[in-house]
Design a protein around this motif. Structure first.
Motif, PDB file in Angstrom:
ATOM      1  N   ALA A   1      38.740  38.919  36.307  1.00 12.64           N
ATOM      2  CA  ALA A   1      37.533  38.904  37.139  1.00 12.64           C
ATOM      3  C   ALA A   1      36.508  37.912  36.592  1.00 12.64           C
ATOM      4  O   ALA A   1      35.841  37.206  37.351  1.00 12.64           O
ATOM      5  CB  ALA A   1      36.945  40.308  37.218  1.00 12.64           C
ATOM      6  N   LEU A   2      36.393  37.854  35.294  1.00 18.75           N
ATOM      7  CA  LEU A   2      35.471  36.895  34.660  1.00 18.75           C
ATOM      8  C   LEU A   2      35.884  35.460  34.973  1.00 18.75           C
ATOM      9  O   LEU A   2      35.041  34.623  35.327  1.00 18.75           O
ATOM     10  CB  LEU A   2      35.445  37.142  33.156  1.00 18.75           C
ATOM     11  N   GLU A   3      37.162  35.172  34.842  1.00 21.68           N
ATOM     12  CA  GLU A   3      37.636  33.798  35.037  1.00 21.68           C
ATOM     13  C   GLU A   3      37.546  33.365  36.497  1.00 21.68           C
ATOM     14  O   GLU A   3      37.513  32.166  36.792  1.00 21.68           O
ATOM     15  CB  GLU A   3      39.065  33.673  34.505  1.00 21.68           C
ATOM     16  N   ARG A   4      37.506  34.326  37.426  1.00 19.83           N
ATOM     17  CA  ARG A   4      37.288  33.965  38.829  1.00 19.83           C
ATOM     18  C   ARG A   4      35.849  33.486  39.040  1.00 19.83           C
ATOM     19  O   ARG A   4      35.595  32.561  39.811  1.00 19.83           O
ATOM     20  CB  ARG A   4      37.576  35.159  39.728  1.00 19.83           C
ATOM     21  N   VAL A   5      34.897  34.095  38.343  1.00 20.70           N
ATOM     22  CA  VAL A   5      33.492  33.721  38.501  1.00 20.70           C
ATOM     23  C   VAL A   5      33.153  32.500  37.655  1.00 20.70           C
ATOM     24  O   VAL A   5      32.382  31.628  38.073  1.00 20.70           O
ATOM     25  CB  VAL A   5      32.578  34.911  38.131  1.00 20.70           C
TER      26      VAL A   5
ATOM     27  N   THR B   1      36.242  29.181  28.409  1.00 18.18           N
ATOM     28  CA  THR B   1      37.344  29.639  27.570  1.00 18.18           C
ATOM     29  C   THR B   1      36.914  30.935  26.886  1.00 18.18           C
ATOM     30  O   THR B   1      35.893  30.960  26.184  1.00 18.18           O
ATOM     31  CB  THR B   1      37.710  28.595  26.507  1.00 18.18           C
ATOM     32  N   VAL B   2      37.654  31.993  27.091  1.00 18.41           N
ATOM     33  CA  VAL B   2      37.337  33.281  26.468  1.00 18.41           C
ATOM     34  C   VAL B   2      37.754  33.237  25.003  1.00 18.41           C
ATOM     35  O   VAL B   2      38.894  32.906  24.677  1.00 18.41           O
ATOM     36  CB  VAL B   2      38.058  34.428  27.197  1.00 18.41           C
ATOM     37  N   VAL B   3      36.808  33.570  24.119  1.00 25.39           N
ATOM     38  CA  VAL B   3      37.105  33.531  22.686  1.00 25.39           C
ATOM     39  C   VAL B   3      37.148  34.924  22.060  1.00 25.39           C
ATOM     40  O   VAL B   3      37.801  35.128  21.035  1.00 25.39           O
ATOM     41  CB  VAL B   3      36.086  32.651  21.930  1.00 25.39           C
ATOM     42  N   SER B   4      36.475  35.891  22.659  1.00 24.19           N
ATOM     43  CA  SER B   4      36.525  37.243  22.099  1.00 24.19           C
ATOM     44  C   SER B   4      36.062  38.250  23.135  1.00 24.19           C
ATOM     45  O   SER B   4      35.408  37.907  24.137  1.00 24.19           O
ATOM     46  CB  SER B   4      35.666  37.361  20.836  1.00 24.19           C
TER      47      SER B   4
ATOM     48  N   SER C   1      28.941  24.897  24.775  1.00 24.66           N
ATOM     49  CA  SER C   1      27.863  25.861  24.569  1.00 24.66           C
ATOM     50  C   SER C   1      28.383  27.285  24.773  1.00 24.66           C
ATOM     51  O   SER C   1      29.214  27.538  25.651  1.00 24.66           O
ATOM     52  CB  SER C   1      26.710  25.585  25.530  1.00 24.66           C
ATOM     53  N   PRO C   2      27.908  28.232  23.985  1.00 24.40           N
ATOM     54  CA  PRO C   2      28.407  29.613  24.074  1.00 24.40           C
ATOM     55  C   PRO C   2      27.678  30.412  25.149  1.00 24.40           C
ATOM     56  O   PRO C   2      26.518  30.141  25.486  1.00 24.40           O
ATOM     57  CB  PRO C   2      28.114  30.161  22.677  1.00 24.40           C
ATOM     58  N   ARG C   3      28.349  31.417  25.677  1.00 25.75           N
ATOM     59  CA  ARG C   3      27.763  32.367  26.617  1.00 25.75           C
ATOM     60  C   ARG C   3      28.347  33.740  26.341  1.00 25.75           C
ATOM     61  O   ARG C   3      29.471  33.875  25.849  1.00 25.75           O
ATOM     62  CB  ARG C   3      28.067  31.997  28.075  1.00 25.75           C
ATOM     63  N   ASP C   4      27.564  34.745  26.651  1.00 24.82           N
ATOM     64  CA  ASP C   4      28.046  36.123  26.648  1.00 24.82           C
ATOM     65  C   ASP C   4      28.071  36.604  28.084  1.00 24.82           C
ATOM     66  O   ASP C   4      27.038  36.595  28.775  1.00 24.82           O
ATOM     67  CB  ASP C   4      27.138  37.025  25.810  1.00 24.82           C
ATOM     68  N   VAL C   5      29.243  37.008  28.555  1.00 22.84           N
ATOM     69  CA  VAL C   5      29.423  37.476  29.929  1.00 22.84           C
ATOM     70  C   VAL C   5      29.681  38.976  29.890  1.00 22.84           C
ATOM     71  O   VAL C   5      30.511  39.451  29.109  1.00 22.84           O
ATOM     72  CB  VAL C   5      30.595  36.743  30.620  1.00 22.84           C
ATOM     73  N   TYR C   6      28.983  39.714  30.772  1.00 16.10           N
ATOM     74  CA  TYR C   6      29.092  41.173  30.787  1.00 16.10           C
ATOM     75  C   TYR C   6      29.764  41.607  32.088  1.00 16.10           C
ATOM     76  O   TYR C   6      29.405  41.161  33.185  1.00 16.10           O
ATOM     77  CB  TYR C   6      27.703  41.803  30.656  1.00 16.10           C
ATOM     78  N   VAL C   7      30.758  42.491  31.931  1.00 16.41           N
ATOM     79  CA  VAL C   7      31.597  42.922  33.048  1.00 16.41           C
ATOM     80  C   VAL C   7      31.549  44.441  33.159  1.00 16.41           C
ATOM     81  O   VAL C   7      31.682  45.151  32.152  1.00 16.41           O
ATOM     82  CB  VAL C   7      33.055  42.450  32.854  1.00 16.41           C
ATOM     83  N   ASP C   8      31.337  44.911  34.386  1.00 16.96           N
ATOM     84  CA  ASP C   8      31.422  46.343  34.664  1.00 16.96           C
ATOM     85  C   ASP C   8      32.902  46.731  34.637  1.00 16.96           C
ATOM     86  O   ASP C   8      33.683  46.292  35.486  1.00 16.96           O
ATOM     87  CB  ASP C   8      30.813  46.640  36.028  1.00 16.96           C
TER      88      ASP C   8
END
Length: 394
Positions: free
Chosen positions: A118-122, A127-130, A151-158
């Motif tokens: 779901a994250l990779e669709r948005v 690139t997911v690292v952890s 640049s880093p990001r933190d993505v939050y998923v329900d």
């Protein structure tokens, strides 16, 4: 004119004498001036005032060191406390991202692989690292990603959707800012040097303080017995410093191996003699060399316990033609190995390294001795190696 010398045979005439007069009643009788005592030499005066020249020199070093040390220790303590309580502070500041509505009893949490999809669709270009699993039932799953520009990001998923709630730059959060200030005052290598200088002067302050505490004990007792101004405050300062100094010295000496000048020098000396400040992860391969703190971008290095960050990461050696593990496989294997929750899973970047492993890090906030990392083979899901507190160097 009368001859004042009596002639022989002549009668002697008595010379009249004046009666003694009393001294004036309004004038005091002269007193003898006491002899002035010779002034003692300067070094003897110094000893009587509280110590020798060495004592006074130590006092100056202790006094001046405090001006360098106190601001640095204040910065380190405040930023360190913010980082320590980051799991309590950040959800209060970013509740819309980190918290979800309390799920109903009929809702089912989706797999981590489904959440990653779901994250990779948005965000298709990241690139997911952890992945950091939720701490509570109403927490979101946190994925650390790297954008195309690095640049880093933190993505939050329900996890019950799974739905992407949003993302933020970890460097802009309160805890992220505190970490960067704690490390280098957000000033790069110059800040590193400045913080290290303050730490070294803190050692000077502590050691000179112990010297003053021992040598000045008698003087402090005399001052308190005579109830001199400030005597009680000086005594309390000495006893408080004697207790705090032990912990301060341990904190400084154990932290200096991670500094720029001192740490790099000591690590080089240890490495040249076949040793290291960090031990090697059992089962890890030295070629190519990689470690957990190198596999994660700078902003997410804080997700790795300090004793594990520099450990080498092993390689997947299973059959590439067989089954391929995912995040859920790694979590199941870690649970079977008895790791403590919450888990953080370092995800291998298959675009650059197909032989990477899933590194599942089990935290133990109440017992650091229970911290362990399990490396899971990407091909087949076997345990490649484990690395924990018992493997840490002295």
């Amino acid at each position: 004119m009368t001859d004042s010398i009596a002639r022989p045979g002549a009668p002697t005439r008595a010379t009249p004498t004046r009666p003694p007069t009393d001294p004036p009643t309004d004038q005091a009788a002269p007193t003898a001036t006491p002899a002035r005592r010779p002034r003692p030499p300067r070094d003897e005066r110094a000893r009587k005032k509280g110590g020798s020249g060495l004592f006074r020199a130590m006092w100056r070093w202790h006094f001046f060191a405090s001006f360098l040390v106190v601001p640095v220790l204040l910065v380190l303590s405040v930023t360190g406390l913010i980082y320590l309580f980051r799991f309590q502070i950040e959800p209060l500041m970013h509740g819309d991202l980190m918290h979800i509505d309390t799920p109903a009893a009929t809702e089912v949490r989706q797999s981590y692989a489904a959440q990653q999809t779901a994250l990779e669709r948005v965000y298709p270009d990241v690139t997911v690292v952890s992945m950091r699993e939720p701490l509570e039932a109403d927490d979101a799953t946190a994925f650390s990603v790297v954008e195309a520009d690095g640049s880093p990001r933190d993505v939050y998923v329900d996890p019950y959707g799974p739905d992407v709630l949003g993302s933020l730059d970890p460097d802009t959060t309160l805890s992220g800012t505190a970490v960067r200030i704690h490390a280098d005052l957000m000033a790069g290598r110059f800040g590193d040097h400045l913080m290290e200088l303050g730490a070294c002067w803190a050692i000077v302050m502590a050691l000179t303080g112990y010297y003053l505490f021992v040598r000045g004990a008698k003087a402090r007792r005399r001052a308190r017995a005579k109830d001199r101004p400030g005597a009680r405050l000086r005594s309390r300062h000495g006893w408080l410093g004697a207790g705090v100094g032990v912990g301060l010295l341990f904190l400084l000496v154990s932290g200096l191996p991670w500094t720029v000048v001192w740490g790099e020098t000591v690590q080089k000396l240890a490495t040249d003699r076949g040793s290291s400040l960090w031990s090697t992860d059992p089962g890890a391969l030295s070629d190519p060399t990689s470690s957990l703190d190198e596999s994660l971008p700078h902003s997410h290095v804080q997700d790795v316990p300090w004793g594990m960050g520099a450990s080498e990461v092993p390689r997947s050696t299973g059959d590439p033609e067989g089954s391929v593990a995912n995040i859920d496989t790694a979590v199941e294997v870690a649970e079977a190995e008895g790791l403590r929750h919450p888990f953080t899973v370092a995800v291998p970047d298959t675009s650059t390294d197909e032989a990477g492993v899933y590194s599942v890090i089990g935290y133990a906030f109440d017992a650091p001795s229970d911290e362990r990392t399990v490396h899971v083979d990407r091909f087949g899901g076997a345990v490649v190696s484990t690395y924990g507190f018992d493997d840490y160097p002295t």
